[in-house]
Design a protein around this motif. Structure first.
Motif, PDB file in Angstrom:
ATOM      1  N   VAL A  41      -1.043  -5.770   7.418  1.00  0.00           N
ATOM      2  CA  VAL A  41      -2.562  -5.312   7.888  1.00  0.00           C
ATOM      3  C   VAL A  41      -3.243  -4.289   6.826  1.00  0.00           C
ATOM      4  CG1 VAL A  41      -3.479  -3.682   9.469  1.00  0.00           C
ATOM      5  CG2 VAL A  41      -1.481  -5.247  10.100  1.00  0.00           C
ATOM      6  N   ALA A  42      -2.345  -3.747   6.033  1.00  0.00           N
ATOM      7  CA  ALA A  42      -3.063  -2.723   5.029  1.00  0.00           C
ATOM      8  C   ALA A  42      -3.068  -3.372   3.629  1.00  0.00           C
ATOM      9  CB  ALA A  42      -2.186  -1.509   4.909  1.00  0.00           C
ATOM     10  N   TYR A  43      -2.514  -4.243   3.359  1.00  0.00           N
ATOM     11  CA  TYR A  43      -2.614  -4.788   1.956  1.00  0.00           C
ATOM     12  C   TYR A  43      -3.200  -6.175   2.055  1.00  0.00           C
ATOM     13  CZ  TYR A  43      -1.051  -6.807  -2.481  1.00  0.00           C
ATOM     14  OH  TYR A  43      -1.041  -7.452  -3.705  1.00  0.00           O
ATOM     15  N   PRO A  77       0.820  -1.026  -0.035  1.00  0.00           N
ATOM     16  CA  PRO A  77      -0.144   0.114   0.174  1.00  0.00           C
ATOM     17  C   PRO A  77       0.750   1.297   0.087  1.00  0.00           C
ATOM     18  CG  PRO A  77       0.191  -0.879   2.334  1.00  0.00           C
ATOM     19  CD  PRO A  77       0.868  -1.829   1.140  1.00  0.00           C
ATOM     20  N   ASP A  78       0.477   2.276  -0.273  1.00  0.00           N
ATOM     21  CA  ASP A  78       1.014   3.791  -0.404  1.00  0.00           C
ATOM     22  C   ASP A  78       0.622   4.229   1.138  1.00  0.00           C
ATOM     23  OD1 ASP A  78      -1.472   5.345  -0.262  1.00  0.00           O
ATOM     24  OD2 ASP A  78      -1.598   4.834  -2.413  1.00  0.00           O
ATOM     25  N   LEU A  79       1.373   5.029   1.756  1.00  0.00           N
ATOM     26  CA  LEU A  79       1.142   5.459   3.061  1.00  0.00           C
ATOM     27  C   LEU A  79      -0.251   6.121   3.378  1.00  0.00           C
ATOM     28  CD1 LEU A  79       4.807   7.062   3.734  1.00  0.00           C
ATOM     29  CD2 LEU A  79       3.865   4.732   4.294  1.00  0.00           C
ATOM     30  N   PRO A  89       2.445  11.119   0.775  1.00  0.00           N
ATOM     31  CA  PRO A  89       2.156   9.761   1.269  1.00  0.00           C
ATOM     32  C   PRO A  89       1.639   9.313  -0.024  1.00  0.00           C
ATOM     33  CG  PRO A  89       1.004  11.291   2.898  1.00  0.00           C
ATOM     34  CD  PRO A  89       1.621  12.302   1.665  1.00  0.00           C
ATOM     35  N   ALA A  90       0.932   9.451  -0.924  1.00  0.00           N
ATOM     36  CA  ALA A  90       0.466   8.622  -2.137  1.00  0.00           C
ATOM     37  C   ALA A  90       1.838   8.099  -3.109  1.00  0.00           C
ATOM     38  CB  ALA A  90      -0.445   9.503  -2.917  1.00  0.00           C
TER      39      ALA A  90
END
Length: 415
Positions: free
Chosen positions: A292-294, A98-100, A141-142
């Motif tokens: 967790v995010a991806y 994921p990006d931030l 972040p992106a």
């Protein structure tokens, strides 16, 4: 990294890369997940036909030349490009993660330890970019992906040579992302220097630890007025105490008051060590957030195996023999059995096997494997068999049971 299916208007192939899914899009084009003929994953950026003109091609060609110059373990590498095709495109290394911005949406704010690890890694990467005479100019972040091996910086589309005032933008045009833009960039100063990226990194770390940027406003004009006002201090509310001094210095209005990237690395490492962990341990904890995010695409469903046939249901320790699995991947013992999976037993359980068979028994058909009841019934008369002098003959069913027992012992052995 979050992806979506291709639309009917999307190309299926470009420059020898098969396009699989959409990764994202921006004002100038669409980004796809592509695959080379040998199976290497790439990110393919394609310029939209509606914006393709001579100036766009020139800017795109400049971006490609910059990417050819930039290198480093924390920079998504250049792979291939074509600025002369009907739809100009650029292929870079694909980072699976994921990006931030999405990490924040999914995980929430980072702990001081994770933020310090992120800051040290990115500051070291940007110091390497600066040593090559380049700036990023649009760090946000992106544009930072958290991959399996740590963060990587993408999208050097606004990058310029640090010591050059040459630019394709108009004299009074300001380009970049206002939320992370330094005062000198917002003022349109040229040439920009390394502190512009120091400020942007400070804004990124502020966002990742508090959920807000240095300045916020409902209208971009008001936002710019805050950024360029030397009397307007950045909003540092919610910053962890151990990072407050570092972020305050990185977000200073005057360029000369900001630390260098090497000083940012040193201060972030000091925060990491204050937590009693090594830099490598902190990096591993940071990258673990990717899980967790991806959420990668779910694999194709595997057909469920046939229902088990239970023998001696009255016994609490009755074993079962599974019917032959249609999909060989559905059976996963240590030593694969072609037709049956190993039964499950409690620890230290020693099965008792009763095999009722004859030499003439066919290979197919049910095989009874069970623990005898507490009060065993009289055993049937043994079948009369003729054994050749060379040794006993065993039916296919008996050989199957013997193989199964070996697997059972192997799976339950304590060593």
């Amino acid at each position: 990294m979050h992806t979506t299916p291709l639309s009917p208007d999307d190309p299926a192939e470009l420059g020898g890369f098969t396009l699989l899914r959409r990764i994202g899009h921006g004002g100038m084009g669409q980004v796809y997940l592509g695959e080379s003929a040998a199976g290497e994953a790439v990110a393919v950026k394609v310029i939209k036909p509606t914006v393709v003109d001579s100036e766009t091609r020139q800017r795109f060609a400049q971006e490609i030349e910059v990417l050819k110059t930039v290198w480093g373990p924390r920079v998504a590498a250049f792979v291939k490009a074509d600025t002369e095709s009907e739809q100009p495109w650029l292929a870079t290394e694909y980072v699976e993660g994921p990006d931030l911005r999405r990490l924040m949406d999914t995980r929430g704010v980072l702990t001081p330890l994770a933020a310090a690890s992120l800051g040290a890694t990115l500051a070291e990467a940007l110091a390497g970019v600066h040593s090559q005479g380049l700036l990023h100019r649009d760090l946000k972040p992106a544009n930072i992906l958290l991959g399996p091996n740590g963060p990587k910086i993408i999208d050097f589309g606004l990058a310029v040579f640090a010591e050059s005032s040459a630019s394709l933008t108009a004299p009074n045009m300001v380009m970049g992302t206002p939320a992370c833009m330094s005062p000198e960039q917002a003022n349109g100063e040229k040439p920009l220097k390394a502190p512009v990226d120091v400020y942007a990194l400070g804004a990124v770390l502020l966002f990742m630890t508090t959920g807000h940027y240095p300045y916020q406003a409902d209208h971009v004009q008001v936002l710019f007025s805050h950024i360029v006002n030397p009397e307007k201090a950045p909003d540092l509310s919610g910053v962890p105490e151990e990072l407050a001094g570092l972020l305050s210095s990185m977000l200073q209005y005057a360029q000369q008051d900001r630390p260098t990237m090497d000083e940012v690395v040193a201060q972030c490492v000091a925060v990491i060590k204050s937590h009693g962990v090594t830099v490598a341990q902190a990096r591993r904890r940071l990258t673990s957030l990717t899980a967790v995010a991806y959420e990668p695409p779910a694999p194709d469903p595997v057909p469920a195996p046939a229902p088990a046939t239970t023998v001696s249901p009255a016994s609490a320790e009755a074993t079962t023999v599974l019917a032959p699995a249609k999909d060989p991947m559905a059976v996963a013992p240590t030593v694969p059995l072609p037709q049956q999976s190993a039964p499950t037993h409690p620890p230290a359980y020693t099965p008792t096997v009763a095999v009722i068979t004859t030499d003439s028994e066919p290979d197919s058909g049910p095989v009874d494997v069970a623990v005898p009841p507490a009060d065993p019934a009289p055993a049937p008369a043994p079948a009369t068999t003729t054994r050749p002098p060379a040794g006993p003959r065993r039916s296919a069913a008996a050989r199957r049971i013997a193989s199964q027992l070996r697997e059972t012992y192997a799976s339950t052995a304590p060593f």
